[in-house]
Design an enzyme around this catalytic site. Structure first.
Site, PDB file in Angstrom:
ATOM      1  N   ASP A 125     -57.468 -17.631 -19.129  1.00 27.05           N
ATOM      2  CA  ASP A 125     -57.309 -18.605 -18.449  1.00 27.05           C
ATOM      3  C   ASP A 125     -58.164 -18.950 -19.638  1.00 27.05           C
ATOM      4  OD1 ASP A 125     -55.479 -18.790 -16.383  1.00 27.05           O
ATOM      5  OD2 ASP A 125     -57.626 -17.389 -15.358  1.00 27.05           O
ATOM      6  N   GLY A 162     -56.479 -31.871 -16.632  1.00 31.49           N
ATOM      7  CA  GLY A 162     -56.047 -33.598 -17.455  1.00 31.49           C
ATOM      8  C   GLY A 162     -54.946 -33.096 -17.713  1.00 31.49           C
ATOM      9  N   MET A 163     -54.129 -31.877 -17.034  1.00 36.84           N
ATOM     10  CA  MET A 163     -52.889 -31.107 -18.481  1.00 36.84           C
ATOM     11  C   MET A 163     -51.831 -32.407 -16.598  1.00 36.84           C
ATOM     12  SD  MET A 163     -53.877 -27.692 -19.486  1.00 36.84           S
ATOM     13  CE  MET A 163     -51.867 -27.574 -19.302  1.00 36.84           C
TER      14      MET A 163
END
EC number: 1.3.7.7
Length: 276
Positions: free
Chosen positions: A62, A197-198
């Site tokens: 991640d 934010g994605m």
């Protein structure tokens, strides 16, 4: 205190795994210099391995997906310098700009962050930092509530790290920012800032909750592109209600780049392009 009373001091802020260890070792050096005989290395190792999860997280897939992502850091001198070091040194994130509004500490700040960022901004002009963020277009911002407002206007996520700050950033529960437990909070803040934010980009490729597609829908045969066996297996792991959208968007990605076959590598490249 040192000049007038000969009292030693520690000026290392324990923010992040590396600086927390440096702070503790400095304390050890001072107390041993006063006649004590202490060794905090076992404590440092134990805290790093079993209390802080930041070192483990930095090696996880991640965090590695964030490697090279662009970030801007701005705030008071201590927090901005520490966050710049944590992002660049501990998490592999590209700090394009680091700045502070503490003009009186400009020299100290530059000394602290110069090797960890591309550009330094010392300013108390909110417009100047806003213009810099707009010019750079980072993937995430780590700043004050003012930078959070800038990020809102530019659709860039912002993790708040320093004053001025909103009441929402003062949780009632135990959530320290310093020390080994604080490294966990910082890692969460960084990861969530980038990944949340994605969200809009992910919705474009995966679809929202209003999808009408059948949950059990598999891979359609009516395609002008070939899917490798591994790619088909990977696609079938995607939840049914978004599988069709993933398939169509992956194929769109492949056609735009002239690929005739969908392989695992093409799938991963399409997914990565979403968060670029």
């Amino acid at each position: 205190l040192e000049e007038q009373f000969g009292m030693p001091y520690v000026d290392i802020a324990p923010l992040g795994v590396v600086e927390t260890a440096r702070c503790i070792r400095k304390i050890q050096e001072i107390v041993n210099g006063q006649g004590a005989n202490v060794d905090y290395e076992e404590y440092i190792d134990n805290q790093t391995l079993y209390v802080s999860q930041a070192a483990w997280f930095s090696r996880s897939i991640d965090c590695q997906n964030l490697t090279g992502k662009k970030a801007v850091v701005f705030g008071d001198n201590t927090h901005a310098a520490a966050m710049t070091k944590i992002l660049a040194r501990e998490m592999g994130i590209h700090v394009v700009l680091a700045g502070t509004y503490c003009k009186y500490d400009a020299d100290w700040f530059k000394e602290q962050v110069s090797e960890y960022c591309d550009e330094i901004l010392i300013s108390d002009d909110n417009g100047a930092i806003g213009d810099a963020i707009a010019r750079i277009e980072p993937s995430a911002i780590f700043g004050t509530q003012m930078e959070r407002h800038v990020g809102k206007r530019l659709n860039i996520p912002c993790g708040v790290i320093a004053a001025p700050i909103h009441i929402q950033n003062f949780p009632i529960g135990y959530r320290p920012f310093m020390g080994y437990e604080g490294t966990n909070q910082i890692a969460d803040l960084v990861y969530n800032s980038f990944t949340l934010g994605m969200e809009d980009h992910l919705l474009e490729i995966f679809g929202g909750h209003d999808t009408k597609e059948v949950i059990t829908k598999g891979i359609s045969a009516d395609s002008d592109l070939n899917w490798s066996k591994d790619a088909k297996a990977e696609l079938n792991k995607v939840p049914g209600f978004v599988r069709g959208k993933v398939k169509r968007n992956t194929e769109k990605f492949a056609r735009e780049r002239g690929f005739s076959e969908i392989t695992l590598e093409v799938m991963y490249a399409a997914k990565e392009a979403v968060g670029a």
